[in-house]
Motif scaffolding. Structure first.
Motif, PDB file in Angstrom:
ATOM      1  N   PRO A  17       0.814  -1.208   0.000  1.00 37.23           N
ATOM      2  CA  PRO A  17       0.000   0.000   0.000  1.00 37.23           C
ATOM      3  C   PRO A  17       0.854   1.267   0.000  1.00 37.23           C
ATOM      4  O   PRO A  17       0.374   2.339  -0.357  1.00 37.23           O
ATOM      5  CB  PRO A  17      -0.827  -0.117   1.282  1.00 37.23           C
ATOM      6  CG  PRO A  17      -0.105  -1.088   2.135  1.00 37.23           C
ATOM      7  CD  PRO A  17       0.676  -1.974   1.221  1.00 37.23           C
ATOM      8  N   ASP A  18       2.141   1.153   0.363  1.00 42.05           N
ATOM      9  CA  ASP A  18       3.041   2.305   0.435  1.00 42.05           C
ATOM     10  C   ASP A  18       4.462   1.851   0.138  1.00 42.05           C
ATOM     11  O   ASP A  18       5.139   1.292   1.001  1.00 42.05           O
ATOM     12  CB  ASP A  18       2.957   2.943   1.821  1.00 42.05           C
ATOM     13  CG  ASP A  18       3.755   4.219   1.949  1.00 42.05           C
ATOM     14  OD1 ASP A  18       4.819   4.354   1.299  1.00 42.05           O
ATOM     15  OD2 ASP A  18       3.343   5.093   2.725  1.00 42.05           O
ATOM     16  N   ALA A  19       4.915   2.081  -1.096  1.00 46.06           N
ATOM     17  CA  ALA A  19       6.243   1.638  -1.525  1.00 46.06           C
ATOM     18  C   ALA A  19       7.352   2.220  -0.652  1.00 46.06           C
ATOM     19  O   ALA A  19       8.302   1.526  -0.296  1.00 46.06           O
ATOM     20  CB  ALA A  19       6.481   2.016  -2.987  1.00 46.06           C
ATOM     21  N   GLN A  20       7.228   3.492  -0.301  1.00 42.91           N
ATOM     22  CA  GLN A  20       8.256   4.152   0.512  1.00 42.91           C
ATOM     23  C   GLN A  20       8.393   3.480   1.883  1.00 42.91           C
ATOM     24  O   GLN A  20       9.497   3.232   2.355  1.00 42.91           O
ATOM     25  CB  GLN A  20       7.916   5.642   0.688  1.00 42.91           C
ATOM     26  CG  GLN A  20       8.007   6.443  -0.588  1.00 42.91           C
ATOM     27  CD  GLN A  20       9.438   6.689  -1.016  1.00 42.91           C
ATOM     28  OE1 GLN A  20      10.328   6.835  -0.180  1.00 42.91           O
ATOM     29  NE2 GLN A  20       9.669   6.742  -2.315  1.00 42.91           N
ATOM     30  N   GLN A  21       7.264   3.187   2.507  1.00 42.29           N
ATOM     31  CA  GLN A  21       7.280   2.582   3.844  1.00 42.29           C
ATOM     32  C   GLN A  21       7.877   1.171   3.807  1.00 42.29           C
ATOM     33  O   GLN A  21       8.694   0.813   4.648  1.00 42.29           O
ATOM     34  CB  GLN A  21       5.853   2.537   4.406  1.00 42.29           C
ATOM     35  CG  GLN A  21       5.783   1.972   5.804  1.00 42.29           C
ATOM     36  CD  GLN A  21       4.342   1.892   6.295  1.00 42.29           C
ATOM     37  OE1 GLN A  21       3.435   1.539   5.551  1.00 42.29           O
ATOM     38  NE2 GLN A  21       4.146   2.230   7.550  1.00 42.29           N
ATOM     39  N   LEU A  22       7.477   0.368   2.823  1.00 37.99           N
ATOM     40  CA  LEU A  22       8.001  -0.993   2.754  1.00 37.99           C
ATOM     41  C   LEU A  22       9.484  -0.990   2.393  1.00 37.99           C
ATOM     42  O   LEU A  22      10.267  -1.769   2.943  1.00 37.99           O
ATOM     43  CB  LEU A  22       7.194  -1.827   1.757  1.00 37.99           C
ATOM     44  CG  LEU A  22       7.466  -3.327   1.812  1.00 37.99           C
ATOM     45  CD1 LEU A  22       7.213  -3.903   3.200  1.00 37.99           C
ATOM     46  CD2 LEU A  22       6.633  -4.058   0.769  1.00 37.99           C
ATOM     47  N   ALA A  23       9.894  -0.094   1.505  1.00 39.57           N
ATOM     48  CA  ALA A  23      11.320   0.005   1.162  1.00 39.57           C
ATOM     49  C   ALA A  23      12.140   0.401   2.382  1.00 39.57           C
ATOM     50  O   ALA A  23      13.235  -0.133   2.601  1.00 39.57           O
ATOM     51  CB  ALA A  23      11.521   1.014   0.038  1.00 39.57           C
ATOM     52  N   ALA A  24      11.624   1.311   3.195  1.00 36.28           N
ATOM     53  CA  ALA A  24      12.345   1.724   4.407  1.00 36.28           C
ATOM     54  C   ALA A  24      12.532   0.545   5.357  1.00 36.28           C
ATOM     55  O   ALA A  24      13.586   0.390   5.982  1.00 36.28           O
ATOM     56  CB  ALA A  24      11.602   2.859   5.109  1.00 36.28           C
ATOM     57  N   PHE A  25      11.518  -0.328   5.466  1.00 32.91           N
ATOM     58  CA  PHE A  25      11.656  -1.535   6.288  1.00 32.91           C
ATOM     59  C   PHE A  25      12.801  -2.400   5.774  1.00 32.91           C
ATOM     60  O   PHE A  25      13.672  -2.830   6.533  1.00 32.91           O
ATOM     61  CB  PHE A  25      10.353  -2.343   6.310  1.00 32.91           C
ATOM     62  CG  PHE A  25      10.552  -3.754   6.799  1.00 32.91           C
ATOM     63  CD1 PHE A  25      10.735  -4.010   8.149  1.00 32.91           C
ATOM     64  CD2 PHE A  25      10.595  -4.812   5.909  1.00 32.91           C
ATOM     65  CE1 PHE A  25      10.954  -5.302   8.603  1.00 32.91           C
ATOM     66  CE2 PHE A  25      10.815  -6.106   6.354  1.00 32.91           C
ATOM     67  CZ  PHE A  25      10.992  -6.350   7.704  1.00 32.91           C
ATOM     68  N   TYR A  26      12.820  -2.682   4.469  1.00 34.61           N
ATOM     69  CA  TYR A  26      13.870  -3.546   3.922  1.00 34.61           C
ATOM     70  C   TYR A  26      15.244  -2.872   3.962  1.00 34.61           C
ATOM     71  O   TYR A  26      16.255  -3.574   4.073  1.00 34.61           O
ATOM     72  CB  TYR A  26      13.491  -4.034   2.521  1.00 34.61           C
ATOM     73  CG  TYR A  26      12.536  -5.208   2.590  1.00 34.61           C
ATOM     74  CD1 TYR A  26      12.999  -6.491   2.885  1.00 34.61           C
ATOM     75  CD2 TYR A  26      11.176  -5.030   2.421  1.00 34.61           C
ATOM     76  CE1 TYR A  26      12.129  -7.561   2.988  1.00 34.61           C
ATOM     77  CE2 TYR A  26      10.295  -6.104   2.523  1.00 34.61           C
ATOM     78  CZ  TYR A  26      10.782  -7.368   2.815  1.00 34.61           C
ATOM     79  OH  TYR A  26       9.918  -8.431   2.921  1.00 34.61           O
ATOM     80  N   GLN A  27      15.302  -1.559   3.919  1.00 34.70           N
ATOM     81  CA  GLN A  27      16.589  -0.878   4.114  1.00 34.70           C
ATOM     82  C   GLN A  27      17.104  -1.144   5.524  1.00 34.70           C
ATOM     83  O   GLN A  27      18.285  -1.410   5.717  1.00 34.70           O
ATOM     84  CB  GLN A  27      16.458   0.630   3.885  1.00 34.70           C
ATOM     85  CG  GLN A  27      16.434   1.018   2.432  1.00 34.70           C
ATOM     86  CD  GLN A  27      16.385   2.521   2.259  1.00 34.70           C
ATOM     87  OE1 GLN A  27      15.404   3.162   2.615  1.00 34.70           O
ATOM     88  NE2 GLN A  27      17.445   3.077   1.705  1.00 34.70           N
ATOM     89  N   ARG A  28      16.214  -1.048   6.517  1.00 36.24           N
ATOM     90  CA  ARG A  28      16.613  -1.333   7.906  1.00 36.24           C
ATOM     91  C   ARG A  28      17.017  -2.795   8.064  1.00 36.24           C
ATOM     92  O   ARG A  28      17.989  -3.116   8.736  1.00 36.24           O
ATOM     93  CB  ARG A  28      15.479  -1.005   8.878  1.00 36.24           C
ATOM     94  CG  ARG A  28      15.153   0.458   9.015  1.00 36.24           C
ATOM     95  CD  ARG A  28      14.164   0.751  10.138  1.00 36.24           C
ATOM     96  NE  ARG A  28      12.898   0.043  10.026  1.00 36.24           N
ATOM     97  CZ  ARG A  28      11.828   0.469   9.356  1.00 36.24           C
ATOM     98  NH1 ARG A  28      11.883   1.642   8.717  1.00 36.24           N
ATOM     99  NH2 ARG A  28      10.715  -0.233   9.326  1.00 36.24           N
TER     100      ARG A  28
END
Length: 124
Positions: A17-28
């Motif tokens: 639902p939010d590419a930015q939020q999920l990408a931030a999770f995988y960056q962490r």
């Protein structure tokens, strides 16, 4: 059959639902860097090379259910992540924002759900 043209798997794309939020999770989780960053599309690259991991916003995204029942939305893909210490990696995943799945079918694998509900496996 004619000769096959060159084809290279450049990455895997996860809807959310939010590419930015999920990408931030995988960056962490993985420590990878964004190599492409747009409002509804983010691509992360492994500093060691290899295929990337991308995320796209999907307005009608339906969170998968794991494990699935007969009428549940099913996962279409999951990631396998090799680790050297399951407990340490699991704690790190939870700190990054993952949730440990309630059902754990294998002794040497830990299943987690990312913030959008995609399962991923940590294994030795």
């Amino acid at each position: 059959m004619s000769e096959r043209p060159q084809m290279i798997v450049a990455g895997v794309v996860l809807d959310s639902p939010d590419a930015q939020q999920l990408a931030a999770f995988y960056q962490r989780l993985l420590g990878w860097n964004a190599v492409q960053d747009e409002p509804d599309w983010v691509k992360l690259g492994d500093p060691a090379g290899g295929p990337g991991l991308s995320f796209q916003t999907e307005a009608h995204y339906v969170r998968p259910v794991w494990p699935t029942g007969p009428d549940d939305p099913q996962m279409s893909i999951h990631l396998d992540i090799q680790v050297t210490d399951l407990e340490e990696a699991g704690l790190h995943a939870e700190k990054a924002g993952a949730t440990k799945a309630g059902f754990q079918p294998h002794e040497d694998v830990r299943i987690y759900l990312d913030p959008a509900g995609h399962p991923f496996c940590l294994f030795l």
